[in-house]
Design an enzyme around this catalytic site. Structure first.
Site, PDB file in Angstrom:
ATOM      1  CB  SER A 123      -0.840   0.076   1.279  1.00 27.18           C
ATOM      2  OG  SER A 123      -1.721  -0.963   1.358  1.00 27.18           O
ATOM      3  CG  HIS A 144      -2.809  -1.178  -3.690  1.00 25.72           C
ATOM      4  ND1 HIS A 144      -3.268   0.091  -3.477  1.00 25.72           N
ATOM      5  CD2 HIS A 144      -2.747  -1.764  -2.467  1.00 25.72           C
ATOM      6  CE1 HIS A 144      -3.480   0.273  -2.177  1.00 25.72           C
ATOM      7  NE2 HIS A 144      -3.178  -0.836  -1.558  1.00 25.72           N
ATOM      8  CD  GLU A 156      -4.603   2.559  -6.218  1.00 25.20           C
ATOM      9  OE1 GLU A 156      -5.154   3.665  -6.136  1.00 25.20           O
ATOM     10  OE2 GLU A 156      -3.698   2.211  -5.426  1.00 25.20           O
ATOM     11  CG  ASN A 194      -4.216   4.489   0.537  1.00 23.63           C
ATOM     12  OD1 ASN A 194      -5.383   4.538   0.945  1.00 23.63           O
ATOM     13  ND2 ASN A 194      -3.490   3.387   0.617  1.00 23.63           N
TER      14      ASN A 194
HETATM   15  P1  NAI Z   1      -1.116  -9.659   7.448  1.00 28.55           P
HETATM   16  O1  NAI Z   1      -0.237  -9.347   8.592  1.00 28.55           O
HETATM   17  O2  NAI Z   1      -2.550 -10.008   7.680  1.00 28.55           O
HETATM   18  O3  NAI Z   1      -0.467 -10.869   6.621  1.00 28.55           O
HETATM   19  C1  NAI Z   1       0.882 -10.929   6.243  1.00 28.55           C
HETATM   20  C2  NAI Z   1       1.265 -12.384   6.137  1.00 28.55           C
HETATM   21  O4  NAI Z   1       2.560 -12.459   5.548  1.00 28.55           O
HETATM   22  C3  NAI Z   1       1.353 -13.101   7.470  1.00 28.55           C
HETATM   23  O5  NAI Z   1       0.586 -14.280   7.424  1.00 28.55           O
HETATM   24  C4  NAI Z   1       2.839 -13.385   7.646  1.00 28.55           C
HETATM   25  O6  NAI Z   1       3.090 -14.613   8.309  1.00 28.55           O
HETATM   26  C5  NAI Z   1       3.319 -13.445   6.224  1.00 28.55           C
HETATM   27  N1  NAI Z   1       4.739 -13.128   6.047  1.00 28.55           N
HETATM   28  C6  NAI Z   1       5.452 -12.147   6.659  1.00 28.55           C
HETATM   29  N2  NAI Z   1       6.704 -12.134   6.204  1.00 28.55           N
HETATM   30  C7  NAI Z   1       6.789 -13.140   5.295  1.00 28.55           C
HETATM   31  C8  NAI Z   1       7.850 -13.627   4.476  1.00 28.55           C
HETATM   32  N3  NAI Z   1       9.048 -13.083   4.500  1.00 28.55           N
HETATM   33  N4  NAI Z   1       7.575 -14.656   3.656  1.00 28.55           N
HETATM   34  C9  NAI Z   1       6.356 -15.202   3.613  1.00 28.55           C
HETATM   35  N5  NAI Z   1       5.326 -14.791   4.376  1.00 28.55           N
HETATM   36  C10 NAI Z   1       5.541 -13.758   5.192  1.00 28.55           C
HETATM   37  O7  NAI Z   1      -0.966  -8.425   6.451  1.00 28.55           O
HETATM   38  P2  NAI Z   1      -2.005  -7.895   5.346  1.00 28.55           P
HETATM   39  O8  NAI Z   1      -2.919  -6.917   5.961  1.00 28.55           O
HETATM   40  O9  NAI Z   1      -2.564  -9.038   4.611  1.00 28.55           O
HETATM   41  O10 NAI Z   1      -1.025  -7.047   4.402  1.00 28.55           O
HETATM   42  C11 NAI Z   1      -0.123  -7.657   3.530  1.00 28.55           C
HETATM   43  C12 NAI Z   1       0.344  -6.660   2.486  1.00 28.55           C
HETATM   44  O11 NAI Z   1      -0.792  -6.121   1.808  1.00 28.55           O
HETATM   45  C13 NAI Z   1       1.124  -5.477   3.003  1.00 28.55           C
HETATM   46  O12 NAI Z   1       2.101  -5.129   2.060  1.00 28.55           O
HETATM   47  C14 NAI Z   1       0.077  -4.382   3.092  1.00 28.55           C
HETATM   48  O13 NAI Z   1       0.618  -3.089   2.970  1.00 28.55           O
HETATM   49  C15 NAI Z   1      -0.780  -4.696   1.882  1.00 28.55           C
HETATM   50  N6  NAI Z   1      -2.171  -4.237   1.937  1.00 28.55           N
HETATM   51  C16 NAI Z   1      -2.915  -4.346   3.075  1.00 28.55           C
HETATM   52  C17 NAI Z   1      -4.239  -3.907   3.098  1.00 28.55           C
HETATM   53  C18 NAI Z   1      -5.064  -4.040   4.329  1.00 28.55           C
HETATM   54  O14 NAI Z   1      -6.125  -3.377   4.407  1.00 28.55           O
HETATM   55  N7  NAI Z   1      -4.687  -4.850   5.298  1.00 28.55           N
HETATM   56  C19 NAI Z   1      -4.863  -3.304   1.907  1.00 28.55           C
HETATM   57  C20 NAI Z   1      -4.021  -3.323   0.733  1.00 28.55           C
HETATM   58  C21 NAI Z   1      -2.714  -3.730   0.790  1.00 28.55           C
END
Ligand code: NAI
Length: 509
Positions: A123, A144, A156, A194
C-alpha cells in the site's frame, strides 16, 4: 495485451488478510493457485478461511457447494518459495517492510523463469524501490487490491520506473478478467486512492477542530448532502485511527511534508488515547454497549411565514433546488440579473451557494446586509440535509426564515459557524484538487483517477467529473478563496485545474 490464461499458475506469498483474499480471487477466476507463508500452517489456515467464507455463501444459497469444492481444490499450500517457481504471476502480500520484500523478490528472481510477472500488493512502498537491484526490474509491478480483496472491485496496477508497459497491460487485462476494476497508476506515494482520499478525512478533521460542527453533524452532511456512503468520522472509526493516521503520516512524509497532507493532531490524540475506533470500542463515537449514540445537530422545526423566493441569474447547479421549492408549493419568482450570478432572495435576506469565502467576507465584498450561504449538494433534488452559515447581519428572524425555507423543501438544516467553503463544497474542491494534481504529475489519467475513487472507496461521483459539473473556474475560485481565508499553502489550487479553467476545458470530454 491479453489476460493470463486461466490455466496459468498464480502464486500468492503471505496468507494474511490480503494474501488469502487475493488467492481466493485468482482461484475463483479458474487459476491453479499456490499460497505460501513463512509461518507454519498459515497457508493452510488461509485456505481453510477461504473455504469458511465461501461456505457462508453456500448457506445463503448464493453459491453451489460443488463450486466451493472446485475453488478450494485449485488452491494449494506451498511449503517453500521454490514450489512457486513455475508460476506465471506472483503476488506478494507479506509484511509491509521494504528490506523483507526486497529479499523475497531477489529470491523469486533466482527461482522463477524470466517470464514470471512479479508483483507486490504493497500500500505504501515504492515499486521502483522494490524492483531496484533486480536483474529484470521490468517485470515487477504493483497489484494493489483493497480490503477485503474478494469484495472490493478496484485494483491499482502500479508501474515503477522500470516496469515494462506490456507487463502493466497484462496485469490490467488479468485483473479485469478476474472481475475487478483495474486502473493504471505510476509508483508515487499513496498511488491514487490513498493520496486522493486524504482530504476527505483531513477537511472533516479541520472542520471539527475549528468548531464548525461536531462529527455526527459533519458525517450526516457528507452522507445526506454529499451523497457519500459514510462520513469521514464514522469511516475513520471503521478503518481504525492507528491505520488511518499511519497512512496519512506516510503520505505526508513521502511528499516532504507538503502541508496538503498534514496529519491532524485530533487524530493523533485518539491514537495516543487508544481510542482506535470500532475495534477498540471508542473513536469519535462510543461503540460500547449502553453508550449514547451521537446525533446530528439539526435545527428544530422552524415555523415562519415565507415571502416569495426570488431566484436570480444563471442558476446552474442550484437550478434543481429552485425547482424543488416550486414543487414544495412555495411562491417562486424567477428573474434575470445584471451580473448573471445565481442568488436567492427571501425578503431582505440573500442566499447563495458558497464559493469558498466565509459569509462575513462575502457579505462585505458584495455590500450585502444579510447573507446566508448554503453548501453544495451532490444532487439538490435528492439531498436530505444542507449546511448553512450566516453573515453577522443575519438576525434571528432571518435565520428562522432560512431554516424554514430549507425545511419546507424536506431538508434537515445544520447551521455551521461561519466557515469558508462549508462542508461538502470544501471537501469536494479539495478532492478534485488532489486528483487534478495526480493527473498533472502523470500518476494517472483523469478517467482512472475518477474510477479509482468510485470503485475503491465508493465515492458517489469521480472528483474530476464532479468538478467538471460544477465548472472548473468555480472550483478554482473556491480553492483560491480557501487559500486566502486561511493563508495556507495547503489550499493552493493545482495548476492543471487553473490551466483547464482558463482554457474553459473539462477533465472529461
Ligand atoms: P497480514 O499481517 O494479515 O499478513 C501478512 C502475512 O505475511 C502473514 O501471514 C505473515 O506470516 C506473512 N509473512 C510475513 N513475512 C513473510 C515472508 N518473509 N515470507 C512469507 N510470508 C511472510 O498483512 P495484510 O494486511 O494481509 O497485508 C499484507 C500486504 O498487503 C502489506 O504489504 C500491506 O501493505 C498490503 N495491503 C494491506 C491492506 C489491508 O487493508 N490490510 C490493503 C491493501 C494492501
Amino acid at each position: 495485451m491479453p489476460a493470463l490464461a486461466p490455466s496459468d499458475i498464480i502464486a500468492v506469498i503471505g496468507a494474511g488478510a490480503m494474501g488469502a483474499g487475493i488467492a481466493q480471487v485468482a482461484a475463483q477466476a479458474g487459476h491453479p493457485v499456490r499460497l505460501y507463508d513463512n509461518r507454519d500452517g498459515a497457508a493452510q489456515a488461509g485456505i481453510d478461511g477461504v473455504r469458511r467464507q465461501l461456505e457462508k455463501r453456500v448457506a445463503k444459497g448464493k453459491m453451489a457447494q460443488s463450486e466451493v469444492d472446485a475453488i478450494i481444490e485449485r488452491m494449494t499450500p506451498a511449503a517453500t518459495l521454490a514450489e512457486l517457481a513455475d508460476s506465471r504471476l506472483v503476488v506478494e502480500a507479506i509484511v509491509e517492510n521494504l528490506e523483507v520484500k526486497r529479499g523475497v523478490f531477489a529470491e523469486l528472481e533466482s527461482l522463477c523463469g524470466p517470464d514470471t510477472l512479479l508483483t507486490s500488493n504493497t500500500s505504501s512502498l515504492s515499486i521502483t524501490s522494490i524492483a531496484a537491484g533486480l536483474e529484470r526490474p521490468e517485470r515487477v509491478a504493483g497489484l494493489h487490491f483493497f480490503n477485503p480483496a474478494p469484495v472490493m472491485k478496484l485494483v491499482e496496477v502500479i508501474s515503477g520506473l522500470a516496469t515494462d508497459a506490456e507487463v502493466a497491460e497484462t496485469l490490467y487485462a488479468t485483473a479485469a478478467a478476474w472481475g475487478k476494476v483495474p486502473v493504471h497508476a505510476s509508483s508515487t506515494p499513496g498511488f491514487i486512492v490513498n493520496r486522493v482520499a486524504r482530504p476527505f478525512y483531513a477537511e472533516g478533521l479541520r472542520l471539527m477542530q475549528e468548531g464548525a460542527a461536531a462529527p455526527a453533524t459533519l458525517d450526516a452532511l457528507l452522507r445526506q448532502a454529499g451523497g457519500f456512503r459514510m462520513g469521514p468520522f464514522e469511516l475513520m472509526d471503521l478503518i481504525g485511527h492507528d491505520v488511518n493516521y499511519a497512512v496519512t503520516r506516510s503520505v505526508f512524509d513521502a511528499y516532504y511534508g507538503d502541508t496538503r497532507f498534514e496529519p491532524s493532531l485530533v487524530q493523533l490524540a485518539l491514537v495516543e488515547a487508544g481510542r482506535l475506533g470500532r475495534k477498540s470500542g471508542q473513536g469519535f463515537y462510543n461503540y460500547r454497549e449502553g453508550a449514547d449514540s451521537a446525533s446530528p445537530d439539526f435545527a428544530p422545526a422552524a415555523d415562519a411565514a415565507l415571502p416569495p423566493l426570488v431566484a436570480e441569474g444563471q442558476l446552474g447547479v442550484i437550478a434543481p433546488l429552485v425547482d424543488r421549492a416550486e414543487a414544495a408549493g412555495l411562491e417562486v419568482v424567477r428573474r434575470e440579473s445584471i451580473s448573471g450570478e445565481a442568488r436567492l432572495r427571501l425578503g431582505g435576506l440573500t442566499l447563495a451557494l458558497s464559493d469558498g469565502r466565509c459569509a462575513a467576507e462575502r457579505a462585505r465584498d458584495e455590500g450585502l446586509e444579510a447573507l446566508v450561504l448554503f453548501d453544495l449538494c451532490l444532487d439538490y433534488e435528492a439531498a436530505s440535509a444542507i449546511a448553512l452559515a450566516a453573515s453577522p447581519g443575519v438576525d434571528a428572524e432571518a435565520r428562522n426564515q432560512a431554516t424554514a425555507l430549507f425545511q419546507r423543501l424536506g431538508l434537515d438544516v445544520a447551521w455551521l459557524t461561519d466557515t469558508p467553503g462549508l462542508v461538502v463544497l470544501r471537501t469536494v474542491a479539495m478532492l478534485a484538487n488532489e486528483a487534478a494534481d495526480a493527473v498533472l504529475q502523470g500518476v494517472c489519467s483523469a478517467a482512472d483517477g475518477d474510477l479509482a475513487m468510485q470503485a475503491g472507496v465508493n465515492y458517489p461521483r469521480g472528483p474530476l467529473a464532479w468538478a467538471d459539473a460544477l465548472g472548473l473556474a468555480f472550483v478554482h475560485r473556491t480553492l483560491t478563496h480557501l487559500q486566502q481565508s486561511y493563508g495556507e499553502e495547503r489550499y493552493r489550487a493545482s495548476f492543471l485545474l487553473r490551466r483547464k479553467a482558463l482554457a474553459e476545458e473539462t477533465f472529461h470530454v
